[in-house]
Design an enzyme around this catalytic site. Structure first.
Site, short mmCIF file in Angstrom:
data_model
loop_
_atom_site.label_atom_id
_atom_site.label_comp_id
_atom_site.label_asym_id
_atom_site.label_seq_id
_atom_site.Cartn_x
_atom_site.Cartn_y
_atom_site.Cartn_z
CG ASP A 154 17.20 -3.64 -11.74
OD1 ASP A 154 17.71 -2.52 -12.07
OD2 ASP A 154 16.19 -3.88 -11.09
CG HIS A 155 19.68 -2.07 -8.62
ND1 HIS A 155 19.92 -0.82 -8.30
CD2 HIS A 155 18.43 -2.01 -8.73
CE1 HIS A 155 18.88 -0.26 -8.15
NE2 HIS A 155 17.97 -0.82 -8.47
CG HIS A 157 14.00 0.01 -5.16
ND1 HIS A 157 15.29 0.69 -4.87
CD2 HIS A 157 13.98 -0.32 -6.42
CE1 HIS A 157 16.09 0.54 -6.08
NE2 HIS A 157 15.08 0.00 -7.01
CG HIS A 179 15.53 2.29 -10.48
ND1 HIS A 179 16.29 1.00 -10.36
CD2 HIS A 179 16.42 2.81 -11.62
CE1 HIS A 179 17.06 0.83 -11.24
NE2 HIS A 179 17.17 1.81 -12.01
N GLY A 180 11.64 2.11 -9.04
CA GLY A 180 10.76 2.09 -7.71
C GLY A 180 9.43 2.37 -8.50
CB SER A 184 5.60 -1.08 -7.56
OG SER A 184 6.18 -1.80 -8.68
CG ASN A 238 14.11 -0.15 -13.27
OD1 ASN A 238 14.02 0.12 -14.71
ND2 ASN A 238 14.98 -0.32 -12.55
CB THR A 295 6.75 -3.99 -5.55
OG1 THR A 295 8.19 -3.92 -5.21
CG2 THR A 295 5.82 -4.40 -4.39
P1 13P Z 1 9.64 -1.78 -7.39
O1 13P Z 1 9.65 -2.88 -6.90
O2 13P Z 1 9.31 -0.60 -6.30
O3 13P Z 1 8.59 -1.61 -8.67
O4 13P Z 1 11.16 -1.08 -8.17
C1 13P Z 1 11.57 -1.89 -9.23
C2 13P Z 1 12.90 -1.39 -9.33
O5 13P Z 1 13.15 -0.18 -9.53
C3 13P Z 1 13.93 -2.47 -9.89
O6 13P Z 1 15.13 -1.81 -10.02
#
Ligand code: 13P
Length: 280
Positions: A81-82, A177, A205-206, A208, A227, A230
């Protein structure tokens, strides 16, 4: 069992569900995630981001991920990831990661395209699949990132995909994120436009803290990988906090079980939302 990224996403895209991509920072996270997937008969992506290497080094986590994938009774994809540089992406490919996200979203468009293309060229030779990012998924705790001019542009998305031939594209539609201050309102219209124009697996992404409604709109409009990082970390922390408060004689082994259990519960909760249960 190992199943290629492209194959996992193709099924999700055609059948309108999303596969959870869970950032696993420890053995306990990985064990809990795989147990969740097996219990729900769901495909899963386990991943690690380059910013997480200082506390979860890729070279140490890779064998855990790979062994988990090989032994699992459901489709698993091991994903970087990233990845922030060509060097990191190639290191991950050599370690056996089946797919790589190269993140050039902070770069000017042409530079992002140039770098992504180079990584795609190498990846093709090694049978590795590639996700890239366009627009910018920022951080929930940064005021600068809470703006709409970092959203993915529809015309640019078509140009980017044509130029780079990536297998999946991560988009920015109001997702960030980290821990949101308030529940985000995703721009579903923008998502629909990007999906209608490109018909390529899209990534959110992000994950959570996203609302139930937005998750549903996403998975029915082309998002087939979500994804989540968190939410797992919060679940584990809360579980341990409770454990230490309620147990008079805490011990390390029990604590490890609690961590696996919390990871599993968080992953199950998200898989049910993503409707990936029963798809393995
Ligand atoms: P969160 O931590 O907001 O769930 O994001 C995870 C993410 O996008 C990892 O690439």
């Amino acid at each position: 069992m190992f199943v290629p990224f492209k194959e996992i996403l193709k099924d999700a895209y055609s059948n309108k569900y999303a596969v959870g991509a869970f950032n696993c920072l420890s053995l306990e996270n990985a064990m809990g995630a795989i147990q969740a997937a097996e219990e729900l008969r769901s495909p899963i992506i386990i991943q690690l981001a380059e910013v997480q290497f200082p506390y979860s080094p890729m070279e140490k986590m890779a064998p855990v991920f790979i062994e988990s994938a090989e032994k699992a009774s459901i489709p698993v994809c091991v994903h970087l990831d990233h990845g922030q540089s060509l060097e990191t992406c190639v290191r991950a490919m050599k370690l056996g990661f089946q797919s790589i996200m190269y993140d050039g979203a902070n770069l000017p468009l042409e530079e992002n395209i140039r770098n992504t293309k180079e990584i795609v060229r190498i990846a093709r030779a090694l049978n590795v699949d590639i996700e890239a990012e366009l627009g910018k998924v920022g951080n929930a705790n940064s005021e600068q990132d809470n703006v709409s001019d970092i959203f993915t542009d529809v015309d640019e998305s078509a140009y980017f995909i044509k130029e780079t031939a990536v297998d999946a594209l991560a988009i920015a539609i109001g997702n960030l994120h980290g821990k949101y201050v308030a529940t985000p309102q995703l721009n579903i219209e923008r998502l629909q436009e990007i999906n209608n124009r490109n018909r390529l697996p899209l990534v959110l992404h992000g994950g959570s803290g996203t609302s139930f409604e937005d998750f549903k709109s996403c998975i029915h409009n082309g998002i087939c990988k979500i994804n989540v990082a968190t939410a797992i970390q919060i679940a584990v922390t809360n579980k341990l906090e409770k454990y230490f408060k309620t147990v008079s004689n805490p011990n390390y082994i029990d604590m490890k079980y609690q961590m696996v259990e919390a990871s599993k519960e968080a992953v199950i909760e998200h898989m049910l939302l993503f409707e990936s249960n029963g798809k393995a």
